[in-house]
Enzyme design. Sequence first.
Site, PDB file in Angstrom:
ATOM      1  N   THR A   1      -9.579  -2.174 -58.921  1.00 50.52           N
ATOM      2  CA  THR A   1     -10.045  -3.549 -58.762  1.00 50.52           C
ATOM      3  C   THR A   1     -10.918  -4.080 -59.628  1.00 50.52           C
ATOM      4  O   THR A   1     -11.782  -4.900 -59.083  1.00 50.52           O
ATOM      5  CB  THR A   1      -9.973  -3.903 -57.145  1.00 50.52           C
TER       6      THR A   1
ATOM      7  N   LYS B   1      -1.363   0.340 -66.114  1.00 48.19           N
ATOM      8  CA  LYS B   1      -0.965   0.763 -64.878  1.00 48.19           C
ATOM      9  C   LYS B   1       0.045  -0.367 -64.539  1.00 48.19           C
ATOM     10  O   LYS B   1       0.086  -1.709 -65.165  1.00 48.19           O
ATOM     11  CB  LYS B   1      -2.115   0.146 -63.912  1.00 48.19           C
TER      12      LYS B   1
ATOM     13  N   GLU C   1      -9.057   6.970 -57.277  1.00 46.08           N
ATOM     14  CA  GLU C   1      -9.419   5.658 -57.535  1.00 46.08           C
ATOM     15  C   GLU C   1      -9.894   5.046 -56.402  1.00 46.08           C
ATOM     16  O   GLU C   1      -9.286   5.106 -55.346  1.00 46.08           O
ATOM     17  CB  GLU C   1      -8.060   4.969 -58.037  1.00 46.08           C
TER      18      GLU C   1
ATOM     19  N   ARG D   1     -12.905  -2.849 -52.913  1.00 45.51           N
ATOM     20  CA  ARG D   1     -12.575  -3.806 -51.971  1.00 45.51           C
ATOM     21  C   ARG D   1     -13.561  -3.856 -50.549  1.00 45.51           C
ATOM     22  O   ARG D   1     -13.094  -4.577 -49.691  1.00 45.51           O
ATOM     23  CB  ARG D   1     -10.982  -3.724 -51.533  1.00 45.51           C
TER      24      ARG D   1
END
Length: 213
Positions: free
Chosen positions: A74, A134, A47, A51
């Site tokens: 994200t 998640k 993953e 960011r």
Amino acid sequence: MTPQDASRRAREICGMAPIVPVLVVNDASRARPLAEALVAGGLPALEVTLRTPAALEVIAEMAKVKGGVVGAGTLITPEDVRAAKDAGATFGVSPGATDALIDACEAMDLPLLAGAATATEAMKLLERGYDMLKFFPAEASGGAPALKAIGAPLPQVSFCPTGGVSPSNAMEYLSLSNVVCAGGSWVAPADLVASGDWAGIEALAREASTLGR
């Protein structure tokens, strides 16, 4: 992509290894050797969090690594989904879930691991057809005891807890019947990435790949 197909694929990806590395990479030149080290260590599902300015380029580089399955973390907006898919991401991860985000993932055939921290959030996603989620932020939301409690009335929902998961508490999560895997950043510490210690990262990955097995 239907919610059922998305959850099925997300569950398959989560089932590849007990830990999904959560990666914050600032330098795209480090992407490929980092992915190769993690995959060699037995952690093929990666993953890459959106960011950093380099994140999309990092995804594109990691997507070239044989044996790896690269996703974008994200994801917040439909624009994030399009950019991640165009970069080569084959699954997405979000801290929460909105209708717009879910709609975009379904339209672009990107399996989504949507975030939920409460029973209500999990129920809303289950109502839409998502049963692989998640659990985020895991430790701040009550940790393994909270996730175990959520699992009692919602046994049909499985989770990948992320956020505060570490070698010291990973087994608390992995021992739960409603946990398929956990997300963790410790397998790719910033200092080892910066120094290019790929052997050290591979060793951390190999150790993590045996958790719960």
